[in-house]
Motif scaffolding. Structure first.
Motif, PDB file in Angstrom:
ATOM      1  N   TYR A 201       0.827  -1.201   0.000  1.00 16.14           N
ATOM      2  CA  TYR A 201       0.000   0.000   0.000  1.00 16.14           C
ATOM      3  C   TYR A 201       0.861   1.251   0.000  1.00 16.14           C
ATOM      4  O   TYR A 201       2.030   1.225   0.360  1.00 16.14           O
ATOM      5  N   TYR A 215      -9.055  -3.906   9.894  1.00 16.42           N
ATOM      6  CA  TYR A 215      -7.610  -3.862   9.599  1.00 16.42           C
ATOM      7  C   TYR A 215      -6.822  -4.451  10.775  1.00 16.42           C
ATOM      8  O   TYR A 215      -5.937  -5.293  10.604  1.00 16.42           O
ATOM      9  N   LYS A 216      -7.193  -4.026  11.969  1.00 17.02           N
ATOM     10  CA  LYS A 216      -6.502  -4.503  13.161  1.00 17.02           C
ATOM     11  C   LYS A 216      -6.694  -6.018  13.328  1.00 17.02           C
ATOM     12  O   LYS A 216      -5.743  -6.752  13.596  1.00 17.02           O
ATOM     13  N   GLN A 219      -4.547  -7.982  11.076  1.00 16.31           N
ATOM     14  CA  GLN A 219      -3.149  -8.112  11.505  1.00 16.31           C
ATOM     15  C   GLN A 219      -3.016  -9.137  12.618  1.00 16.31           C
ATOM     16  O   GLN A 219      -2.148 -10.006  12.588  1.00 16.31           O
ATOM     17  N   GLU A 220      -3.904  -9.003  13.604  1.00 18.25           N
ATOM     18  CA  GLU A 220      -3.748  -9.786  14.823  1.00 18.25           C
ATOM     19  C   GLU A 220      -4.209 -11.219  14.626  1.00 18.25           C
ATOM     20  O   GLU A 220      -3.503 -12.166  14.921  1.00 18.25           O
ATOM     21  N   ARG A 223      -3.035 -12.329  10.586  1.00 16.00           N
ATOM     22  CA  ARG A 223      -1.617 -12.121  10.327  1.00 16.00           C
ATOM     23  C   ARG A 223      -1.334 -11.739   8.876  1.00 16.00           C
ATOM     24  O   ARG A 223      -0.395 -12.199   8.247  1.00 16.00           O
ATOM     25  N   ILE A 224      -2.194 -10.871   8.363  1.00 19.36           N
ATOM     26  CA  ILE A 224      -1.916 -10.277   7.062  1.00 19.36           C
ATOM     27  C   ILE A 224      -0.764  -9.300   7.276  1.00 19.36           C
ATOM     28  O   ILE A 224      -0.750  -8.560   8.266  1.00 19.36           O
ATOM     29  N   LEU A 250       9.638   1.480   4.663  1.00 20.51           N
ATOM     30  CA  LEU A 250       9.923   1.682   6.085  1.00 20.51           C
ATOM     31  C   LEU A 250      11.325   1.222   6.464  1.00 20.51           C
ATOM     32  O   LEU A 250      11.829   1.575   7.524  1.00 20.51           O
TER      33      LEU A 250
ATOM     34  N   CYS C  35       2.055  -7.987  16.184  1.00 14.17           N
ATOM     35  CA  CYS C  35       1.463  -7.901  14.840  1.00 14.17           C
ATOM     36  C   CYS C  35       0.703  -6.604  14.627  1.00 14.17           C
ATOM     37  O   CYS C  35       0.352  -6.273  13.493  1.00 14.17           O
ATOM     38  N   LEU C  36       0.379  -5.913  15.692  1.00 14.77           N
ATOM     39  CA  LEU C  36      -0.472  -4.734  15.557  1.00 14.77           C
ATOM     40  C   LEU C  36       0.294  -3.468  15.195  1.00 14.77           C
ATOM     41  O   LEU C  36      -0.306  -2.427  14.927  1.00 14.77           O
ATOM     42  N   CYS C  37       1.588  -3.542  15.221  1.00 15.34           N
ATOM     43  CA  CYS C  37       2.388  -2.343  14.955  1.00 15.34           C
ATOM     44  C   CYS C  37       2.058  -1.793  13.567  1.00 15.34           C
ATOM     45  O   CYS C  37       1.951  -2.535  12.598  1.00 15.34           O
ATOM     46  N   ILE C  38       1.863  -0.489  13.478  1.00 17.08           N
ATOM     47  CA  ILE C  38       1.599   0.150  12.190  1.00 17.08           C
ATOM     48  C   ILE C  38       2.720   1.117  11.803  1.00 17.08           C
ATOM     49  O   ILE C  38       2.539   1.981  10.952  1.00 17.08           O
ATOM     50  N   SER C  39       3.843   0.965  12.449  1.00 13.73           N
ATOM     51  CA  SER C  39       5.015   1.779  12.088  1.00 13.73           C
ATOM     52  C   SER C  39       4.766   3.279  12.183  1.00 13.73           C
ATOM     53  O   SER C  39       5.269   4.040  11.365  1.00 13.73           O
ATOM     54  N   ARG C  58      10.591   1.265  16.388  1.00 17.96           N
ATOM     55  CA  ARG C  58       9.794   1.045  15.180  1.00 17.96           C
ATOM     56  C   ARG C  58      10.590   0.238  14.162  1.00 17.96           C
ATOM     57  O   ARG C  58      10.108  -0.742  13.602  1.00 17.96           O
ATOM     58  N   ARG C  91      -1.527   1.520  19.190  1.00 17.69           N
ATOM     59  CA  ARG C  91      -2.074   0.220  18.842  1.00 17.69           C
ATOM     60  C   ARG C  91      -2.018  -0.754  20.019  1.00 17.69           C
ATOM     61  O   ARG C  91      -2.350  -1.917  19.875  1.00 17.69           O
TER      62      ARG C  91
END
Ligand code: SF4
Ligand code: SF4
Ligand code: SF4
Lengths: 340, 356, 112
Positions: A201, A215-216, A219-220, A223-224, A250, C35-39, C58, C91
């Motif tokens: 993205y 979205y959250k 992830q959780e 695990r996307i 990043l 897993c919840l980290c969004i940087s 981060r 998060r």
């Protein structure tokens, strides 16, 4: 007073919802649709974001209590629109003539033709599909397999295909594809629990309630993995998988990743009908080719042409909630116009 | 891979290529790199196809290399280009043909600039007049020499003495192609087949009996990069780019690499030797390299020209394995003999890469 | 061998498949909020250690997720365990516990 007639152009969710409401309000309605059936894009969709509600439920509700008084004309293409005093005269390719006191344009959107992003290889590489194709697979309950019949171990979703892209000629954000990607990624993971699924993205635009939550959860629970970087090019490997090149922004490094299946999140463009009807009526287009209401905030349904109103995604990307609400609000405006 | 998908794209990128009466401009470096290539082009056009190709000795470098090395300013480059066009018009020609991809890119860039900024065209015309007194002119068609060979690929196939087919097995030979960045990356519509799936070299290989293999790093630059090559300390960039391509193409076992540009064959050819020295690695079968040809050289082989007449002895990667596969009768002892049987000298044998 | 005056460059391109994902898999079991980290970088902006060293939690999390264990190893000891990041993370990543888990794993203790 004679019953007034409204011609609704376009039989997707906006056109259907508006037609029903107009009929309930006592107007004579002619609903014109260029395709073979009503329902628009909803017919191709399996489940909806953010709660994975079956699209069929929406279609069902649109058809429920559909007033028999509405004249529905499918496979109808309008070739000219004239005026006689306050009335509109619409002529169709099938030589029908329809008279109406007001027009509601609900001509909607089409998706970006992914072939135009040549470097992504849609239509060339065997395992590149679009979000629309994937939704179709879901709807048809087709097993998700690569073209070589393998269960994909890695899948990449590419956001913003044909949106936010000067090179595609489209500057706008299509708004719904981010959350659609997350929804589809989650659905895919439910089907393929072993697969590693990635979303590539530029920005994640989770604008609606429940979207960020999805979205959250993706992830959780699922695990996307979300990688901030835009695909510069894809290439087919010998085994039919794709080599994708993005920058992992990043970490500020170019990244190469092999993907068994690549899903392109195709963007939202004005439909051919939106372009055609807009030109026939001499309406104003915004720079992205959608129809421009007279005042986006205060007169969202009015156009420069008296008696011509707009509703739904012919004005720009919208989710279903917004589309249906917009259709209902357009009906209020038309009622005001025709009863004054 | 779906070939129909590629064909659909190829059809969208058909450019106009002039059919005759060419004003041909040579590259400033190719005659050192691959001395036979341009001569082969002229021979094919004039002797085989009977076309009118005119060269003017007053033509100079287009300054493309200097421009891309940030040495020649664009305004200067535009004036030099205006002079070449003026030479063309003076000789009574309208169809401009360049031998070099970077020239082709520069001519395209200059013409596009003039289309978008007419004041730049006026300026170039004025500079040209002040510097040389010449009148300003523009070509009606600019093509790269490979476009012309592509246009006449059927005619060449009709005269073919050899085909890109393994003479022992009857299988098509496998080629990878490299069009050179400046051919279409800047202006995709100016390249046959566009930038992502260019067809100009593919069309030749297919027409002459071979099979094209597409490999993941096909679009990657050969690494010439001008400043990167021109400064010795930077050459590692150039080398590493080519290496990335070799690593990616090797699993497909190509029989040859076909190139479009003066720089690409130079680097794809010479760097194979350098990598063999630095890492001991080669990319063909055994310790062979992968032979690298320009499109004119390949056309020459197909037409049955003597490999040593068209300069294949100056290639770093020995072309003999390819000649054998094509079934070409060549004289091994003639390799280092120039015109009139004069001995040209023989390079030293490299340690790690097959060389004859 | 000739003296070239130049050499083959190491490719900066990261090849995903070369990552070592064993560490992130184990740490995730110990601290799923990873897993919840969004940087977003909130942790790194207020971080005590980041003001005076080249440390970014981060970035450590990203490197961990990319399977680049060497990079994680080089950075992780700079954290001072002050807990500022856990206070600010939007998060709800349990950052301090995460750091402890990474250190434990890297020092040879097996968490899972
Ligand atoms: S919604 Fe997301 S994927 Fe769609 S165009 Fe906007 S940013 Fe891109
Ligand atoms: S606990 Fe460590 S990472 Fe978090 S703010 Fe303190 S020093 Fe920084
Ligand atoms: S504050 Fe939390 S979400 Fe933001 S980068 Fe740090 S750990 Fe990730």
């Amino acid at each position: 007073m004679m019953t007034k007639t409204v011609a609704v152009i376009g039989g997707g969710p906006a056109g259907m919802e508006a037609s029903k409401e107009l009929a309930f309000n006592g107007f004579q309605v002619v609903l014109l649709e260029s395709g073979a059936r009503l329902g628009g894009h909803m017919n191709q969709w399996d489940r909806l974001f953010p709660n994975k509600r079956p699209a069929g439920e929406i279609l069902e509700s649109l058809y429920r209590n559909f007033p028999g008084s509405i004249t529905v004309m499918t496979e109808t293409n309008i070739t000219s629109i004239g005026r006689n005093a306050d009335r509109f005269i619409l002529r169709t390719a099938g030589r029908d003539v329809i008279e109406a006191d007001a027009l509601l344009v609900c001509t909607g959107f089409r998706v970006f033709d992914a072939i135009l992003k040549e470097e992504y290889g849609y239509g060339i590489y065997d395992n590149v599909i679009t979000s629309v194709d994937l939704e179709q697979w879901f709807k048809e309950k087709r097993p998700v397999l690569t073209s070589h019949g393998r269960v994909p171990a890695t899948v990449g979703f590419i956001h913003c295909v044909g949106s936010r892209d000067e090179k595609s000629g489209n500057l706008h954000c299509s708004k719904v594809c981010c959350v659609t990607a997350v929804k589809q990624a989650v659905e895919l993971k439910e089907k393929l629990p072993e697969a590693r699924i990635f979303c590539f993205y530029m920005d994640l635009r989770m604008f609606g309630l429940g979207y960020e939550e999805l979205y959250k959860e993706s992830q959780e629970k699922y695990r996307i993995q979300f990688i901030r970087g835009r695909l510069s090019e894809a290439f087919e490997n010998m085994d039919g998988s794709l080599m994708a090149k993005v920058e992992d922004t990043l970490t500020a490094k170019p990244l190469r990743i092999n993907l068994d299946l690549l899903v392109l999140m195709v963007g939202f463009l004005p439909s051919d009908g939106t372009a055609a009807i807009g030109s026939l009526l001499g309406l104003t287009f915004n720079p992205n080719g959608f129809l421009q209401p007279r005042d986006g905030h205060l007169q969202p349904h009015d156009t420069e042409q008296q008696g011509v109103f707009l509703a739904g995604s012919c004005k720009g990307p919208k989710n279903l909630e917004e589309t249906l609400a917009d259709a209902r609000s357009a009906v209020l405006r038309i009622r005001q116009y025709l009863t004054n | 891979m779906k070939i129909e998908g590629k064909k659909r794209l190829w059809q969208q990128y058909q450019k106009e290529i002039a059919g005759d009466r060419y004003f041909y401009v040579r590259s400033c470096v190719r005659q050192n790199f691959f001395p036979g290539a341009e001569a082969v082009f002229l021979k094919i056009m004039q002797d085989e196809l009977g076309k009118d190709v005119y060269e003017n000795p007053a033509h100079t470098s287009c300054t493309g290399i200097g421009y891309h090395c940030d040495i020649v300013p664009f305004d200067t480059a535009m004036t030099v280009v205006a002079r070449q066009f003026s030479l063309m018009a003076e000789a009574g020609y309208e169809n401009f043909v360049t031998s070099c991809i970077t020239s082709f890119g520069l001519y395209s860039e200059v013409l596009e600039t003039w289309n978008h900024f007419p004041e730049k065209q006026e300026q170039a015309a004025r500079f040209l007049h002040e510097a040389t007194g010449r009148p300003f002119a523009r070509p009606s068609n600019v093509s790269h020499a490979s476009d012309i060979i592509y246009k006449y690929r059927h005619e060449i196939a009709a005269r073919a003495q050899y085909r890109l087919v393994n003479s022992l097995t009857g299988e098509p030979l496998k080629g990878v192609e490299h069009i050179g960045c400046h051919y279409a990356k800047m202006f995709p519509s100016k390249g046959v087949g566009g930038a992502e799936y260019p067809y100009v070299l593919v069309g030749m290989i297919e027409e002459w009996g071979g099979e094209v293999v597409d490999y993941p790093e096909r679009r990657h630059c050969c690494g010439f990069g001008f400043r990167h090559y021109a400064v010795r300390a930077n050459r590692g960039y150039s080398l590493s780019c080519s290496r990335k391509k070799f690593e990616s193409m090797q699993p497909y076992k190509p029989d040859f690499i076909l190139t479009n540009c003066p720089g690409c064959p130079m680097f794809l050819d010479r760097w194979q030797y350098v990598i063999s020295e630095m890492e001991g690695k080669t990319y063909g079968p055994g310790n062979e390299g992968i032979p690298v040809l320009t499109y004119e050289e390949l056309a020459g082989l197909v037409l049955g020209y003597d490999p040593w007449d068209i300069g294949l002895q100056v290639h770093q990667v020995s072309v003999e394995p390819l000649l054998k596969k094509m079934g070409i009768a060549y004289d091994p002892d003639g390799k280092y003999l120039g015109p009139g049987g004069k001995y040209l000298g023989r390079p030293e044998n490299p340690a790690n890469i097959y060389f004859v | 061998m000739p003296r070239w005056g130049y050499k083959i460059h190491e490719d900066r391109q990261v090849i995903w498949e070369e990552g070592d994902f064993s560490l992130v898999e184990r740490i995730r079991l110990a601290e799923p909020s990873l897993c919840l980290c969004i940087s977003c970088g909130t942790c790194a902006s207020g971080c005590t250690a980041a003001q005076f060293t080249d440390f970014s939690l981060r970035r450590v999390i990203i490197q961990l997720q990319r399977g680049r264990i060497e990079e994680v190893r080089q950075e992780i000891d700079r954290c001072m365990l002050c807990g500022k990041c856990i206070l600010t993370c939007p998060r709800g990543v349990n950052t301090r516990h995460l750091v402890l888990c990474i250190r434990k794993e890297l020092s040879g203790d097996v968490l899972y």
